[in-house]
Design a protein around this motif. Structure first.
Motif, PDB file in Angstrom:
ATOM      1  N   ARG A  64      25.023 143.017   8.239  1.00 56.62           N
ATOM      2  CA  ARG A  64      23.706 142.654   8.790  1.00 56.62           C
ATOM      3  C   ARG A  64      23.165 141.399   8.123  1.00 56.62           C
ATOM      4  N   THR A  65      24.044 140.566   7.634  1.00 58.89           N
ATOM      5  CA  THR A  65      23.604 139.373   6.907  1.00 58.89           C
ATOM      6  C   THR A  65      22.869 138.395   7.814  1.00 58.89           C
ATOM      7  N   LYS A  66      23.251 138.337   9.103  1.00 57.02           N
ATOM      8  CA  LYS A  66      22.588 137.403  10.011  1.00 57.02           C
ATOM      9  C   LYS A  66      21.117 137.760  10.205  1.00 57.02           C
ATOM     10  N   SER A  86      15.906 135.867  10.175  1.00 59.37           N
ATOM     11  CA  SER A  86      14.483 136.204  10.019  1.00 59.37           C
ATOM     12  C   SER A  86      13.791 135.243   9.065  1.00 59.37           C
ATOM     13  N   GLY A  87      14.508 134.811   8.029  1.00 57.35           N
ATOM     14  CA  GLY A  87      13.912 133.878   7.081  1.00 57.35           C
ATOM     15  C   GLY A  87      13.720 132.484   7.652  1.00 57.35           C
ATOM     16  N   ARG A 100       7.117 148.254   6.716  1.00 55.29           N
ATOM     17  CA  ARG A 100       7.777 147.963   5.443  1.00 55.29           C
ATOM     18  C   ARG A 100       7.570 149.120   4.465  1.00 55.29           C
ATOM     19  N   LEU A 101       6.379 149.684   4.453  1.00 56.15           N
ATOM     20  CA  LEU A 101       6.107 150.828   3.583  1.00 56.15           C
ATOM     21  C   LEU A 101       7.006 152.003   3.952  1.00 56.15           C
ATOM     22  N   TYR A 149      13.988 141.645   5.220  1.00 53.61           N
ATOM     23  CA  TYR A 149      13.531 140.889   6.394  1.00 53.61           C
ATOM     24  C   TYR A 149      12.156 141.339   6.865  1.00 53.61           C
ATOM     25  N   TRP A 150      11.754 142.597   6.614  1.00 58.11           N
ATOM     26  CA  TRP A 150      10.380 142.980   6.951  1.00 58.11           C
ATOM     27  C   TRP A 150       9.374 142.265   6.048  1.00 58.11           C
ATOM     28  N   SER A 151       9.756 142.029   4.800  1.00 56.41           N
ATOM     29  CA  SER A 151       8.857 141.315   3.880  1.00 56.41           C
ATOM     30  C   SER A 151       8.646 139.874   4.334  1.00 56.41           C
TER      31      SER A 151
END
Length: 462
Positions: A103-105, A110-111, A326-327, A348-350
Motif C-alpha cells: 500500500r505504499t502508493k 496522499s502526501g 484517524r482516532l 495517510y489519514w494524518s
C-alpha cells in the motif's frame, strides 16, 4: 503402428523427465530458502510438520495446513528473537508463494496530491490579501496580518511532512514488516518520529490561524475574549503534546530502535498518548468550528452567500470527520507487531487531515479573491464588496458579508461654488423639491429663466 507407439513413448518419457526436472528445481529452491531460515524457525517448522499428516517434501500440504501455520508461529514467538521471527515469517511466506501486500502508493499519493491542493489554497489566500497599486511601478499593498503569519508557519511544517511521506513509501511503509530490510524498519520509525512532531505542531497552528481570522472579522468584545481563550487552549495542546512526543522514549533514539529488542530504554504508553492527542484534537476542532456560528446566525445573507458560508464550514466539518476516522484507526491497531503495515492508515489519514485543515482555513480568503475577480458569481459588484464591514459588527475586510444592523447612507458633501451661496430649494405641499428660482432651464437650445412664483410655499417645520 509401431512407429506411433515409439513416438508416444518418447513423448511420455520427455514429459516425465521435464516434470521431474521442474519438481527437482522446486525442491532445490525450497531447500535454498530453508537453508536461509534461522535455526530456531527451522526447528519449529520441522517439529510442526512431523506432528502433521503432511510429508516433509509436500510443500503445498504444509502451506495449506492451518494447524501447522499456527504451531510454527507460536513456537517461533517463544524461541526466536524479533529479527529471527521476521526472517522466518518472510521465508515461509516466500516458500508458500503467498501474495505480497503493498500500500505504499496510498502513502505517497496522499502526501503529494494533498500538499499540492493545500499549497494552492495557501497561495490563493496570500494573493487575496495583496493588491496592485500603481502596477506600472510594481507597487503592492497588502492586508497581511498575524493569521497569515501563523498560517505561513503551519505551511512550513506541512510541506516537509508531506514530502517525507514519499520517503516513507520508498522505505516500505505500506508493506509487511517481515518483507523489509532491518535498516529500513529503523529508518521508517525515525522518519515517523519526525512526522509525528511536525503533525502535532502544525495542527494547533492551523487552528490558531483560524481563530486569528475570527478576530479580524468580528468585533464583538465578548466574542473576542472567547477566541483568545480558545487560542490559549490550542497553544497548551501544542506545547504539551509536542513535548510528550519528543520525550516519548528515553533515550530519545529508543523511539526508533526499540522494535528489535536489542537496545535498552523505556517508552511511555505510545498508544494511550496517541489516543489522548487525537481525542483532544477532535474536541478543539469542534470548538473552533462552532465559534463563529452564533455570529453567522445573526447575519442576513442571500441564498448564494449562505451556500458559500455552508461550503466553507462544510470543509471544516470534513476535517473533524477525518480526525475521528484517524482516532478510530489508532484504536484499532493498538500494539501492532506489523507496524509498517498497520501504521499506513494512520500516516495517510494524518496528512489528509492537515491538508484539509489548511484548505478550510483558507476558504474565506479564497471567497474574497473570487469576489474580487468574479463579483457576479458572489451576487454583488466589486464596488459593493469593498464596502463590507461598515456598521455590521465586523472589523476590517470581511470574508462574509453581514446583515447585522443597517448600512448608513453614504453622503458625499460637495462644496458650493460662488454662484450657489444663495441657493434656496423650492418645495411643494408634498415636500418635493421643484427647482431653484435661479436655476436656468434649457429648452431647444435656449436658456429660460422661470419666474413662476405660484408654486412657492413656506416650508412647513413638520
Amino acid at each position: 503402428m509401431r512407429v506411433l507407439q515409439w513416438v508416444s513413448l518418447t513423448l511420455f518419457a520427455a514429459l516425465a523427465t521435464a516434470a521431474s526436472t521442474a519438481e527437482e528445481q522446486e525442491q532445490a529452491a525450497a531447500l535454498q530458502l530453508l537453508s536461509s531460515m534461522p535455526a530456531c524457525g527451522l526447528s519449529c517448522l520441522q517439529t510442526a510438520i512431523a506432528a502433521s499428516p503432511c510429508s516433509s517434501t509436500d510443500i503445498p500440504c504444509s502451506c495449506s495446513n492451518a494447524t501447522i501455520t499456527a504451531e510454527v508461529q507460536a513456537c517461533v514467538l517463544q524461541s526466536c528473537s524479533i529479527k529471527n521471527q521476521l526472517t522466518t515469517q518472510n521465508t515461509t511466506d516466500t516458500l508458500c508463494q503467498r501474495p505480497v501486500r503493498d500500500r505504499t502508493k496510498a502513502v505517497s499519493y496522499s502526501g503529494i496530491i494533498g500538499v499540492v491542493i493545500a499549497f494552492i489554497a495557501y497561495a490563493l489566500r496570500m494573493s487575496s490579501k495583496m493588491s496592485c497599486k500603481g502596477c506600472s511601478r510594481l507597487t503592492f499593498t497588502s492586508q497581511l496580518w498575524w493569521d497569515d503569519a501563523v498560517m505561513t508557519f503551519a505551511m512550513a511544517l506541512v510541506i516537509p511532512l508531506s514530502i517525507l511521506s514519499v520517503d516513507l513509501a520508498n522505505l516500505g511503509l505500506g508493506k509487511d514488516i517481515w518483507t523489509l530490510p532491518f535498516e529500513n524498519i529503523t529508518a521508517i520509525l525515525k522518519v515517523y518520529y519526525a512526522d509525528e512532531d511536525l503533525y502535532l505542531s502544525a495542527l494547533p497552528a492551523i487552528k490558531i490561524s483560524m481563530c486569528l481570522t475570527y478576530l479580524r472579522i468580528f468585533d464583538s468584545q465578548r466574542f473576542r475574549y472567547i477566541v483568545y481563550f480558545v487560542i490559549g487552549l490550542n497553544l497548551c495542546y501544542g506545547i504539551a503534546f509536542v513535548l510528550v512526543s519528543v520525550f516519548q522514549c528515553w533515550p530519545i533514539s529508543f523511539a526508533w530502535t526499540h522494535w528489535h529488542g536489542e537496545t535498552v530504554g523505556r517508552c511511555n504508553n505510545i498508544n494511550a498518548q496517541g489516543w489522548a492527542s487525537a481525542a483532544f484534537n477532535v474536541i478543539l476542532d469542534i470548538i473552533v468550528l462552532a465559534l463563529p456560528m452564533p455570529m453567522l446566525w445573526k447575519m442576513q445573507l442571500n441564498k448564494r452567500k449562505k451556500f458559500l458560508v455552508m461550503l466553507m464550514f462544510g470543509v471544516g466539518g470534513f476535517v473533524t470527520v477525518v480526525s475521528i476516522l484517524r482516532l478510530q484507526v489508532l484504536i484499532e491497531f493498538g500494539d501492532s507487531s506489523n507496524l509498517t503495515w498497520h501504521y499506513t492508515a494512520v500516516g495517510y489519514w494524518s496528512t489528509i487531515e492537515l491538508h484539509a485543515a489548511v484548505v478550510c482555513a483558507c476558504m474565506p480568503s479564497i471567497r474574497n479573491i473570487i469576489r474580487r475577480f468574479l463579483p457576479r458569481l458572489m451576487g454583488s459588484t466589486y464596488e459593493e464588496s469593498k464596502r463590507t464591514g461598515n456598521g455590521t459588527g465586523l472589523s476590517g475586510p470581511t470574508a462574509v458579508n453581514s446583515g447585522i444592523g443597517k448600512f448608513e447612507p453614504q453622503v458625499q458633501v460637495r462644496p458650493r461654488s460662488s454662484d450657489e451661496e444663495n441657493f434656496i430649494p423650492l418645495v411643494d405641499m408634498d415636500g418635493n423639491t421643484i427647482r431653484s428660482a435661479a436655476a436656468p432651464q434649457t429648452a431647444g437650445g435656449s436658456t429660460i429663466h422661470t419666474q413662476d412664483h405660484s408654486y412657492l410655499r413656506p416650508v412647513s417645520p413638520m
